[in-house]
Design a protein around this motif. Sequence first.
Motif, PDB file in Angstrom:
ATOM      1  N   TRP A  57     -24.153  27.756  -4.876  1.00 15.43           N
ATOM      2  CA  TRP A  57     -23.215  26.686  -5.210  1.00 15.43           C
ATOM      3  C   TRP A  57     -22.015  27.269  -5.949  1.00 15.43           C
ATOM      4  CZ3 TRP A  57     -23.755  21.909  -3.307  1.00 15.43           C
ATOM      5  CH2 TRP A  57     -25.024  21.523  -2.836  1.00 15.43           C
ATOM      6  N   PRO A  58     -20.890  26.587  -5.892  1.00 21.82           N
ATOM      7  CA  PRO A  58     -19.707  27.146  -6.563  1.00 21.82           C
ATOM      8  C   PRO A  58     -19.918  27.355  -8.062  1.00 21.82           C
ATOM      9  CG  PRO A  58     -19.282  24.902  -5.756  1.00 21.82           C
ATOM     10  CD  PRO A  58     -20.565  25.364  -5.143  1.00 21.82           C
ATOM     11  N   TRP A  59     -20.682  26.458  -8.700  1.00 25.06           N
ATOM     12  CA  TRP A  59     -20.820  26.585 -10.159  1.00 25.06           C
ATOM     13  C   TRP A  59     -21.682  27.768 -10.557  1.00 25.06           C
ATOM     14  CZ3 TRP A  59     -23.051  22.271  -7.616  1.00 25.06           C
ATOM     15  CH2 TRP A  59     -24.447  22.277  -7.523  1.00 25.06           C
ATOM     16  N   GLU A  60     -22.321  28.412  -9.616  1.00 24.82           N
ATOM     17  CA  GLU A  60     -23.105  29.598  -9.951  1.00 24.82           C
ATOM     18  C   GLU A  60     -22.211  30.810 -10.202  1.00 24.82           C
ATOM     19  OE1 GLU A  60     -26.965  29.988  -7.706  1.00 24.82           O
ATOM     20  OE2 GLU A  60     -26.057  28.374  -6.538  1.00 24.82           O
ATOM     21  N   SER A  61     -20.931  30.671  -9.908  1.00 24.21           N
ATOM     22  CA  SER A  61     -19.982  31.761 -10.104  1.00 24.21           C
ATOM     23  C   SER A  61     -18.944  31.365 -11.144  1.00 24.21           C
ATOM     24  CB  SER A  61     -19.280  32.042  -8.774  1.00 24.21           C
ATOM     25  OG  SER A  61     -17.924  32.324  -8.983  1.00 24.21           O
ATOM     26  N   PRO A  62     -18.600  32.266 -12.047  1.00 25.28           N
ATOM     27  CA  PRO A  62     -17.603  31.901 -13.066  1.00 25.28           C
ATOM     28  C   PRO A  62     -16.237  31.632 -12.463  1.00 25.28           C
ATOM     29  CG  PRO A  62     -18.054  34.257 -13.135  1.00 25.28           C
ATOM     30  CD  PRO A  62     -19.036  33.660 -12.172  1.00 25.28           C
ATOM     31  N   ARG A  63     -15.952  32.183 -11.287  1.00 22.10           N
ATOM     32  CA  ARG A  63     -14.644  31.925 -10.677  1.00 22.10           C
ATOM     33  C   ARG A  63     -14.750  30.913  -9.552  1.00 22.10           C
ATOM     34  NH1 ARG A  63     -15.329  37.613  -9.256  1.00 22.10           N
ATOM     35  NH2 ARG A  63     -13.829  38.233 -10.830  1.00 22.10           N
ATOM     36  N   ARG A  64     -15.903  30.305  -9.403  1.00 17.29           N
ATOM     37  CA  ARG A  64     -16.103  29.191  -8.449  1.00 17.29           C
ATOM     38  C   ARG A  64     -15.657  29.552  -7.035  1.00 17.29           C
ATOM     39  NH1 ARG A  64     -16.484  24.646 -12.076  1.00 17.29           N
ATOM     40  NH2 ARG A  64     -17.430  25.586 -13.918  1.00 17.29           N
TER      41      ARG A  64
END
Lengths: 572, 238
Positions: A57-64
Amino acid sequence: MQIKESSTMYDVIIVGSGAGGGMATKILTEAGLKVAIVEAGPHFDPQNPKQQTQLKWPWESPRRGAGTVRAFGEYDNAYGGWDIEGEPYTRKNGTKFDWFRSRMLGGRTNHWGRISLRFSERDFKHKDIDGHGDNWPIGYEDVKPYYDKVDKLIGVFGTKENLPNEPDGYFLPPPKPRLHELFYIKGAKKANIPVIPSRMSMLTKKINQDRGVCFYCSQCSRACSVHADFSSGTCLIFPAQKNGGQIDLFVNCMVREVTTNEEGKATGVSYINKEDRKEYKLKGKVVVLAASACSSARILMNSKSKQHPNGLGNGSDIIGHYLHDSTGSSRAAFVPDLVNRKTYNEDGVGGMHVYTPWWLDNKNLDFPRGYHIEVWGGMGMPSYGFGFNPNDLNKFFGLKAGGYGDSLRKDVKKYYGSVMGMSGRGESIAMKDNYCEIDPTTVDEFGIPVLRFNYNWTDNERKQAKHMHETFEEVVHNMGGEMLQEAPSKEDDYGLLAPGRIIHEVGTTRMGNDPKTSVVNSHQQLHEVDNVFIVDAGPFVSQADKNPTWTILALSWRTSDYIIEQLKQQNI
Amino acid sequence: MDRRKSIKSILLGTVAGGLAVSGCKPGTGTEGDNVVADGAEQYFGRTPAELEQIAALNAEQFFNEHEMSTLAVLCDLILPANSEYGGATDAGVPDFIEFMVKDIPDMQPTLRGGLMWLDHKSNTDFNSEFKSLNETQQKEILDTIAYPDMEIPNNERPLEIQFFTLMRNMTLTGYYTSQMGIKDLGYKGNTPNVWDGIPEEVLAQHGVSYDEEWIAKCVDQSQRNVIAKWDEEGNLLT
């Protein structure tokens, strides 16, 4: 520093592990040959949890998911891009060429679009029809048996259409169109532009016990953990290893040159191990270059010796010339009939379910060769950039844009999935004056001289791009849509992207019967050195308005069969 | 961000291309290795060099405390909570912006300078910094910068207007890429499923229908696990 030499004698050394290298690995090891694969990047397997990006999911990455580090976004599985730190390239005469490289096992096949099109009889002999460029020394009938085998081995969905320029194959059934694709079909049909199910290498149906079936997450660019799409690692190299093939895999190893003996024959390769930054040598009876069109050309031009002072196989001085990429231009549209959508999962396969193959006769046009149209849109997963300018589309309803507050939520939902777009991907004419060469002034961080590019589009390509936009406008008008941007102007080359941006670069070691005007023969064997072969897209005489991968695979298989036969007959 | 890129980002939900590739910072010995190892679960699918870079960015702090608290107030004015969902700060937007401003340093002057402008304007008009004003006063200021003239390209607009546009973009993209925002939006994918066409009621709502001949050629999902076999003409038999 003494160069360390391995004592192992390989039957074949394969440089690069993308489509061409993967196919050669499979076919050559199945024949019992001992093979070394030398790959410039790390090992990669989409099933490796540490490398997997699918279903994140996008929120799993700090830069989305922003594309700060990876050109196509953080989840895209290409390690590399148009710019790689420590591995520069240069350009001359103020021209532009952008060179995309993917440094990993499987190369660019891990993230590519999976559009899998056969070249037609016309594509191989197009000079006969319009006088431009050159014919291939082989024709469709030479490649057809291999296209057929590739279809069955790897799997491609599509439909039999009996179109002369779009040869049918052994197709898996295609997925049903999505909503924005129905609107495209409607708009195109009104303009008498054909639309057919796309032809892409995802498994909509099982083809063997080893690979999974597509579960429609739309994320082929992230590499599929159940191996339901084609990538070289998952479909060719891993199965070859599993079948007991004799394969030594050298990863993070960057080939510098092909080594030769007193007779001028290839004896193996020298490479830099990126981990200890030292140079090593491997010995082989045959060298197969599959490093990508430009990388293989670079290796050959850097392989200078007393016997081959201009680089290996380059007595003709043709290596690097006839470099050409697909033309490309895109446009997006807002479709008012697609506002306020009910949300449901329409991820589908990664990419388009429908497309338009080239449909016109150039006799009636002011440019040669054609293009196909790729279609995109839908209610995709948000990633960095989603929600930017949330209500700019208000202008089409005479409403004010901007503002703040809870009402922005309504705007975002209103317009979610209401925008679609089209991308034209066309054929450019291969020209001798477009080339890459060795830049004598620059090396990469491994001390290897780098490539310098010289590339100009001509009015042929610009007029093609202009025609693309006229088509896009007609289709969008017919579907009741509004173009989001003005038509690109003449000063902007009608929106034609810089060469290299479509990542279909081919032609640098082209195939031909005449050693003075070509680099390899019809078996992709160097004219000048009979134990060196090239199985990437370097040998392409022309690239058609088709994506090159399926043809790379078919030709690599054909060349591998030839190598096996030549070794048996002790000719090489 | 120019207009064409902005448009593209609405379409694709991603800013594909156009952003400079930034290099990887070298590791910092044992301590760095620990951060990298810890990050492996959190930051999926990163190469070791990418993990190091993320760790290095996390080790820096760009905005000071005052800037962070002003950002939070501003983000929640842009996207406040409603009866169903939380607002921007509930979705972690200020921390996301803090990371992005280091990841894409081009944004730094606009965001930092814009925050300064906001306080200056607040002090001039109301004799207090922005975060301490009441909501009516805050909105009075925002109303002067929240509605750009659409005829003028973004990069030709006054700094404070560019600032607000960027803040709105970052707030919304931060929100809609959060777990809360995706639920709010109603996105239903990113999960294994079997696509078998557009729901009937959706076809009806948008006034379109499938062509029967076309659909007849499409995959019969009940046969998806049956191994494909063809006759010699390439006709699928299974």
